[in-house]
Design a protein around this motif. Structure first.
Motif, PDB file in Angstrom:
ATOM      1  N   UNK A 177       0.853  -1.186   0.000  1.00 31.69           N
ATOM      2  CA  UNK A 177       0.000   0.000   0.000  1.00 31.69           C
ATOM      3  C   UNK A 177       0.892   1.241   0.000  1.00 31.69           C
ATOM      4  N   UNK A 178       0.694   2.099  -1.008  1.00 31.05           N
ATOM      5  CA  UNK A 178       1.474   3.325  -1.134  1.00 31.05           C
ATOM      6  C   UNK A 178       0.708   4.539  -0.614  1.00 31.05           C
ATOM      7  N   UNK A 179      -0.606   4.586  -0.811  1.00 30.94           N
ATOM      8  CA  UNK A 179      -1.464   5.688  -0.386  1.00 30.94           C
ATOM      9  C   UNK A 179      -2.801   5.109   0.072  1.00 30.94           C
ATOM     10  N   UNK A 180      -3.450   5.791   1.005  1.00 32.37           N
ATOM     11  CA  UNK A 180      -4.802   5.422   1.403  1.00 32.37           C
ATOM     12  C   UNK A 180      -4.882   4.113   2.156  1.00 32.37           C
ATOM     13  N   UNK A 181      -6.066   3.532   2.144  1.00 33.14           N
ATOM     14  CA  UNK A 181      -6.299   2.270   2.831  1.00 33.14           C
ATOM     15  C   UNK A 181      -7.067   1.339   1.897  1.00 33.14           C
ATOM     16  N   UNK A 239      -3.554   3.974  -3.540  1.00 39.36           N
ATOM     17  CA  UNK A 239      -2.609   3.527  -4.572  1.00 39.36           C
ATOM     18  C   UNK A 239      -1.836   2.359  -3.988  1.00 39.36           C
ATOM     19  N   UNK A 240      -1.656   1.331  -4.798  1.00 37.18           N
ATOM     20  CA  UNK A 240      -0.929   0.156  -4.340  1.00 37.18           C
ATOM     21  C   UNK A 240       0.019  -0.329  -5.418  1.00 37.18           C
ATOM     22  N   UNK A 241       1.041  -1.040  -4.979  1.00 39.74           N
ATOM     23  CA  UNK A 241       1.970  -1.713  -5.888  1.00 39.74           C
ATOM     24  C   UNK A 241       1.655  -3.197  -5.815  1.00 39.74           C
ATOM     25  N   UNK A 242       1.140  -3.733  -6.908  1.00 37.01           N
ATOM     26  CA  UNK A 242       0.801  -5.147  -7.001  1.00 37.01           C
ATOM     27  C   UNK A 242       1.972  -5.870  -7.656  1.00 37.01           C
ATOM     28  N   UNK A 243       2.514  -6.862  -6.962  1.00 38.73           N
ATOM     29  CA  UNK A 243       3.621  -7.646  -7.501  1.00 38.73           C
ATOM     30  C   UNK A 243       3.187  -9.093  -7.636  1.00 38.73           C
ATOM     31  N   UNK A 244       3.377  -9.663  -8.819  1.00 37.65           N
ATOM     32  CA  UNK A 244       3.037 -11.063  -9.068  1.00 37.65           C
ATOM     33  C   UNK A 244       4.264 -11.748  -9.657  1.00 37.65           C
ATOM     34  N   UNK A 245       4.701 -12.810  -8.993  1.00 39.64           N
ATOM     35  CA  UNK A 245       5.767 -13.662  -9.519  1.00 39.64           C
ATOM     36  C   UNK A 245       5.064 -14.900 -10.070  1.00 39.64           C
ATOM     37  N   UNK A 246       4.950 -14.957 -11.382  1.00 34.52           N
ATOM     38  CA  UNK A 246       4.179 -16.026 -12.017  1.00 34.52           C
ATOM     39  C   UNK A 246       4.861 -17.377 -11.866  1.00 34.52           C
ATOM     40  N   UNK A 247       4.030 -18.377 -11.691  1.00 39.04           N
ATOM     41  CA  UNK A 247       4.533 -19.756 -11.680  1.00 39.04           C
ATOM     42  C   UNK A 247       4.651 -20.223 -13.122  1.00 39.04           C
TER      43      UNK A 247
END
Length: 142
Positions: A67-71, A105-113
């Motif tokens: 989470x970068x901003x807000x909730x 604002x959020x940073x979504x990180x996905x490490x794909x299988x």
């Protein structure tokens, strides 16, 4: 193809995306900062106006929400947790939804299988190992 290091200001990007999201009819905006086909790691900054949802997504690997901003509220299966700026949420379930409790604002990180490709696996490993063993018998008494 030459790879070069990239640098992003997540603060500036978050401000810009949130500003655009608040004036957009969709009330959201996104920007992929790293990843894409055929990369395994995907990172996307997502801005959501209060009340907007990042609808249920299929988790294609290991996923985190920073989470970068807000909730925000992340719901994964029967598990729900709220996150605020500076928190990193580990998403355990294959399907999840993110809801903005405030403008967020959020940073979504996905490490794909990736499935192991049949052409990568050495299917002759056992026979070649057996041939090698026949040529050089092991000495049990060294």
């Amino acid at each position: 193809m030459e790879l070069v290091m990239k640098k992003w200001s997540l603060t500036a990007l978050a401000d810009g995306l949130l500003s655009h999201a608040l004036s957009a009819s969709s009330r959201r905006d996104t920007r992929t900062v790293d990843g894409g086909h055929p990369r395994l790691l995907h990172q996307t900054v997502i801005a959501l106006a209060k009340g907007q949802r990042w609808d249920e997504q299929d988790n294609q690997g290991e996923t985190t929400v920073q989470v970068l901003r807000g909730q925000v509220r992340v719901t994964a299966g029967a598990d729900t947790t709220d996150g605020c700026p500076g928190q990193l949420l580990i998403v355990p379930d294959p399907r999840y939804t993110v809801t903005a409790l405030d403008d967020a604002v959020l940073l979504l990180t996905v490490a794909k299988r990736t499935p192991i490709a049949a052409d990568v696996v050495d299917t002759d490993l056992a026979p070649s190992y057996q041939r090698r063993r026949r040529r050089r018998p092991m000495n049990r008494y060294h």
